[in-house]
Motif scaffolding. Structure first.
Motif, PDB file in Angstrom:
ATOM      1  N   LYS A 287       1.015  -1.039   0.037  1.00  0.00           N
ATOM      2  CA  LYS A 287       0.062   0.027  -0.180  1.00  0.00           C
ATOM      3  C   LYS A 287       0.856   1.326  -0.113  1.00  0.00           C
ATOM      4  O   LYS A 287       1.702   1.515   0.708  1.00  0.00           O
ATOM      5  N   VAL A 288       0.257   2.375  -0.761  1.00  0.00           N
ATOM      6  CA  VAL A 288       1.177   3.506  -0.783  1.00  0.00           C
ATOM      7  C   VAL A 288       0.066   4.711  -0.248  1.00  0.00           C
ATOM      8  O   VAL A 288      -1.005   4.869  -0.610  1.00  0.00           O
ATOM      9  N   TYR A 289       0.961   5.730   0.181  1.00  0.00           N
ATOM     10  CA  TYR A 289       0.019   6.630   1.048  1.00  0.00           C
ATOM     11  C   TYR A 289       0.998   7.998   0.238  1.00  0.00           C
ATOM     12  O   TYR A 289       2.125   7.951   0.195  1.00  0.00           O
ATOM     13  N   SER A 290       0.073   8.872  -0.158  1.00  0.00           N
ATOM     14  CA  SER A 290       0.616  10.139  -0.755  1.00  0.00           C
ATOM     15  C   SER A 290      -0.076  11.320   0.127  1.00  0.00           C
ATOM     16  O   SER A 290      -1.175  11.432   0.213  1.00  0.00           O
ATOM     17  N   ILE A 291       0.782  11.913   1.067  1.00  0.00           N
ATOM     18  CA  ILE A 291       0.459  12.773   1.962  1.00  0.00           C
ATOM     19  C   ILE A 291       0.687  14.256   1.624  1.00  0.00           C
ATOM     20  O   ILE A 291       1.968  14.361   1.244  1.00  0.00           O
ATOM     21  N   TRP A 292      -0.115  15.159   1.378  1.00  0.00           N
ATOM     22  CA  TRP A 292       0.003  16.445   0.878  1.00  0.00           C
ATOM     23  C   TRP A 292      -0.548  17.455   2.027  1.00  0.00           C
ATOM     24  O   TRP A 292      -1.658  17.406   2.523  1.00  0.00           O
ATOM     25  N   ILE A 293       0.385  18.441   2.443  1.00  0.00           N
ATOM     26  CA  ILE A 293       0.242  19.243   3.526  1.00  0.00           C
ATOM     27  C   ILE A 293       0.072  20.885   2.645  1.00  0.00           C
ATOM     28  O   ILE A 293       1.264  21.116   2.175  1.00  0.00           O
ATOM     29  N   CYS A 294      -0.945  21.199   2.709  1.00  0.00           N
ATOM     30  CA  CYS A 294      -1.286  22.435   1.736  1.00  0.00           C
ATOM     31  C   CYS A 294      -1.209  23.665   2.648  1.00  0.00           C
ATOM     32  O   CYS A 294      -2.269  23.562   3.552  1.00  0.00           O
ATOM     33  N   SER A 295      -0.458  24.621   2.477  1.00  0.00           N
ATOM     34  CA  SER A 295      -0.604  26.050   3.370  1.00  0.00           C
ATOM     35  C   SER A 295      -1.828  26.893   2.791  1.00  0.00           C
ATOM     36  O   SER A 295      -2.500  26.447   2.125  1.00  0.00           O
ATOM     37  N   GLU A 296      -2.156  27.624   3.640  1.00  0.00           N
ATOM     38  CA  GLU A 296      -3.395  28.539   3.648  1.00  0.00           C
ATOM     39  C   GLU A 296      -3.044  29.468   2.387  1.00  0.00           C
ATOM     40  O   GLU A 296      -4.232  29.937   2.050  1.00  0.00           O
ATOM     41  N   GLU A 297      -1.856  29.602   1.902  1.00  0.00           N
ATOM     42  CA  GLU A 297      -1.774  30.614   1.028  1.00  0.00           C
ATOM     43  C   GLU A 297      -2.596  30.353  -0.407  1.00  0.00           C
ATOM     44  O   GLU A 297      -2.212  29.206  -0.934  1.00  0.00           O
ATOM     45  N   LYS A 298      -3.262  31.067  -0.674  1.00  0.00           N
ATOM     46  CA  LYS A 298      -4.020  30.712  -2.063  1.00  0.00           C
ATOM     47  C   LYS A 298      -5.153  29.799  -1.885  1.00  0.00           C
ATOM     48  O   LYS A 298      -5.961  29.334  -2.982  1.00  0.00           O
TER      49      LYS A 298
ATOM     50  N   VAL B 145      -4.510   8.809  -1.100  1.00  0.00           N
ATOM     51  CA  VAL B 145      -4.029  10.283  -1.074  1.00  0.00           C
ATOM     52  C   VAL B 145      -4.756  11.019   0.013  1.00  0.00           C
ATOM     53  O   VAL B 145      -5.888  10.978   0.179  1.00  0.00           O
ATOM     54  N   ILE B 146      -3.948  11.893   0.857  1.00  0.00           N
ATOM     55  CA  ILE B 146      -4.484  12.456   1.915  1.00  0.00           C
ATOM     56  C   ILE B 146      -3.997  13.781   1.674  1.00  0.00           C
ATOM     57  O   ILE B 146      -2.854  14.359   1.663  1.00  0.00           O
ATOM     58  N   LEU B 147      -5.121  15.005   1.565  1.00  0.00           N
ATOM     59  CA  LEU B 147      -4.838  16.176   1.175  1.00  0.00           C
ATOM     60  C   LEU B 147      -5.112  16.874   2.813  1.00  0.00           C
ATOM     61  O   LEU B 147      -6.184  16.823   3.115  1.00  0.00           O
ATOM     62  N   ILE B 148      -4.183  17.613   3.348  1.00  0.00           N
ATOM     63  CA  ILE B 148      -4.415  18.286   4.767  1.00  0.00           C
ATOM     64  C   ILE B 148      -4.457  19.908   4.314  1.00  0.00           C
ATOM     65  O   ILE B 148      -3.273  20.333   3.969  1.00  0.00           O
ATOM     66  N   ARG B 149      -5.533  20.500   4.590  1.00  0.00           N
ATOM     67  CA  ARG B 149      -5.323  22.050   3.906  1.00  0.00           C
ATOM     68  C   ARG B 149      -5.560  22.912   5.073  1.00  0.00           C
ATOM     69  O   ARG B 149      -6.725  22.996   5.892  1.00  0.00           O
ATOM     70  N   GLU B 150      -4.558  23.350   5.394  1.00  0.00           N
ATOM     71  CA  GLU B 150      -4.492  24.440   6.586  1.00  0.00           C
ATOM     72  C   GLU B 150      -5.186  25.736   6.253  1.00  0.00           C
ATOM     73  O   GLU B 150      -5.682  25.870   5.185  1.00  0.00           O
ATOM     74  N   GLY B 151      -5.579  26.548   7.276  1.00  0.00           N
ATOM     75  CA  GLY B 151      -6.307  27.611   7.471  1.00  0.00           C
ATOM     76  C   GLY B 151      -5.684  28.685   7.857  1.00  0.00           C
ATOM     77  O   GLY B 151      -4.735  28.568   8.748  1.00  0.00           O
ATOM     78  N   GLU B 152      -6.213  30.074   7.524  1.00  0.00           N
ATOM     79  CA  GLU B 152      -5.559  31.267   8.393  1.00  0.00           C
ATOM     80  C   GLU B 152      -6.032  31.417   9.694  1.00  0.00           C
ATOM     81  O   GLU B 152      -4.916  31.757  10.510  1.00  0.00           O
ATOM     82  N   GLU B 153      -6.958  30.753  10.058  1.00  0.00           N
ATOM     83  CA  GLU B 153      -7.301  30.529  11.632  1.00  0.00           C
ATOM     84  C   GLU B 153      -7.219  29.048  11.833  1.00  0.00           C
ATOM     85  O   GLU B 153      -8.301  28.494  11.968  1.00  0.00           O
ATOM     86  N   PRO B 154      -5.992  28.498  12.035  1.00  0.00           N
ATOM     87  CA  PRO B 154      -5.942  26.842  12.337  1.00  0.00           C
ATOM     88  C   PRO B 154      -6.861  26.385  13.630  1.00  0.00           C
ATOM     89  O   PRO B 154      -7.121  27.040  14.558  1.00  0.00           O
TER      90      PRO B 154
END
Length: 314
Positions: free
Chosen positions: A159-170, A205-214
């Motif tokens: 099994k493969v995991y692709s983890i993406w930590i996306c900053s709040e920019e844009k 695939v896991i997308l973690i989308r951060e926020g301006e107010e975490p």
């Protein structure tokens, strides 16, 4: 000295600061103590494991009553961050590693999980980030088999995991502070079948989308505590003792983050949102003057001559 480092960063171009920040983030997260809590919070196979057990799985040693002092290395091996083949595009992973899947019972076959972890600053780079995540996962599966032949054993795929930590920019407001899992599941269209889940549940695939107010909980709070170097808050999610070097490394995060914000503001004001408004530059120069910057330093940042800067100062 953190103060001197931040001053040096301000003298650099915005693009160079971004590159340094990205490099620092990758270096920080290549420490197993930093990455293990994320795996514990977002990977189902590890949710009931202690951080010590997860680090042992990343180190590929038996974790039964194992102390962290027995770990071979607390650094994620960086040798496999570059993947290429004759037919396919070169991939440069931010972090790329495999870790043992926790054994449930004695005698169970040893299985590995394969990970790539990416840090995405721009959520709209001209293509959907999720499609890139799926491509990375597919490439990771392909890499496990190498060149296909008649004797290729597809049962070897892990099994493969692709983890993406996306900053709040844009990041659109409606997507901030969200985490989404994309995975393979079966659907019986006609009749009912029983098949081992591990035969088809091979990519996530896991997308973690951060926020301006975490959010003040879970993986979002943990990531924010690292960005702010709030080490007391970080310890809520980790009972592993950090080395002095790692503590010092973590303390540099706010300096990089704050400098990026300052540089973005300074450069946008210096260039002027409205072309030809010299008063914008004057305002920036005078604000920096109040903060104690010398004419020479201000001149480098706003890209004007020292004489021009001095003429704008109070």
């Amino acid at each position: 000295d953190l103060m001197r480092e931040e001053t040096e960063l301000l003298l650099m171009s915005l693009e160079d600061v971004k590159k340094l920040y990205d490099k620092h983030v990758k270096k920080l997260f290549s420490n197993k103590e930093i990455t293990a809590p994320i795996l514990q919070m977002v990977i189902p196979e590890y949710k009931d494991c202690t951080l010590e057990e997860i680090i042992a799985c990343m180190d590929d040693i038996s974790y039964q009553k194992t102390a962290v002092s027995a770990i071979k290395s607390m650094q994620i091996d960086k040798r496999d961050t570059e993947k290429t083949s004759l037919e396919e595009k070169l991939i440069l992973y931010d972090l790329h590693f495999k870790a043992r899947k926790p054994k449930k019972a004695s005698g169970e076959v040893l299985v590995y999980l394969h990970f790539n972890m990416e840090f995405q600053n721009d959520y709209h780079p001209g293509y959907p980030v999720i499609k890139r995540g799926i491509y990375y996962g597919a490439r990771e599966i392909s890499e496990q088999l190498g060149i296909l032949t008649k004797t290729t054993d597809y049962s070897d795929i892990e099994k493969v995991y692709s983890i993406w930590i996306c900053s709040e920019e844009k990041m659109p407001k409606k997507l901030q502070n969200t985490m989404t899992r994309y995975y393979i599941k079966k659907e019986d269209v006609i009749g009912y079948t029983e098949e081992p889940k591990e035969d088809y549940d091979l990519m996530e695939v896991i997308l973690i989308r951060e926020g301006e107010e975490p959010l003040k909980e879970g993986v979002f709070d943990y990531l924010n505590s690292l960005t702010q170097a709030d080490l007391e808050r970080t310890k809520k999610y980790s009972d592993i003792e950090w080395s002095e070097a790692l503590n010092e490394e973590a303390k540099r995060m706010p300096g990089f983050a704050d400098t990026l914000i300052k540089k973005t503001e300074i450069e946008s004001k210096a260039k002027g949102k409205v072309e030809g408004k010299a008063e914008k530059t004057v305002e920036v120069v005078r604000n920096m003057q109040k903060e104690g910057f010398s004419p020479e330093m201000i001149a480098k940042i706003v890209q004007k001559s020292v004489a021009t800067v001095k003429s704008m100062m109070l």
